[in-house]
Design an enzyme around this catalytic site. Sequence first.
Site: not given
Length: 256
Positions: A143, A145, A150, A74
């Site tokens: 979380n 990801h 996400e 990313d």
Amino acid sequence: MKINYQGIQIYVKDDYDSVSKKAAQIIAAQMILKEDSVIGFATGSTPEGTYKNLVRMYKEGKINFSGITSFNLDEYYCIDPKNKQSYAYYMNKHLFDHVNIVRDNIHIPNGMSDDVETECKKYDKKIAESGHIDMQILGIGKNGHIGFNEPDLRFEAGTHLVELDLATIEENSRFFESLEDVPKKAISMGIRNIMHSKKIILIANGDNKSKILEEMLFGDITPNVPASILQLHNNVTLILDKKAAKYVIERLVDNK
Ligand code: PGA
């Protein structure tokens, strides 16, 4: 300690240094076995130690990057590659500037593209044309990801523009001067590209990753915990320190 849980290989190491060393050894082994490997790199604090070890091994003459092609997971949206907060900058600083990788073989999403849709399609095409990633390195967000994919209502397949979660923005603000400075969007390789990788190495350390690792391994497969999709991949290795592996050990070792 090494645990095999439903085909997932889990190494539990004493500390961050041993996690980093093990991850680097596995990546090095891949590069030695296949000199033209396509390696998927991750950013964040976790792989820094791994890259340090890879640089050391390169300097010792043990590994050679000249045949390697790389794809990064990313990049922040609207951040110049020269900006110190960009993942392009990170990769140069921690790895690429210190090894003999061919610059043309490095691929990182272009966060400055005027036409994000085309940029994403181009990234997917390049990954496919390379024959897909041989070994993808992953961290995991608190979380769940993986590569800024996400938590969501569905798994996003290809490279796409992501609205970062508030949790991620807060988490990553430690690298920026203020919360406001953290980009709110990123371009991320989608779940399909990760799942098409032939091998996946996920590294994590510290207490703050223990709960999400438990959910990822033992919970439902759900886009709400993106990393849970890795339960369906047939070649996943986790390299964890004892703290991150707390619940994994509780479930798979203590209660045997
Ligand atoms: P970290 O990030 O390595 O900085 O904890 C991991 C991630 O968000 O994937």
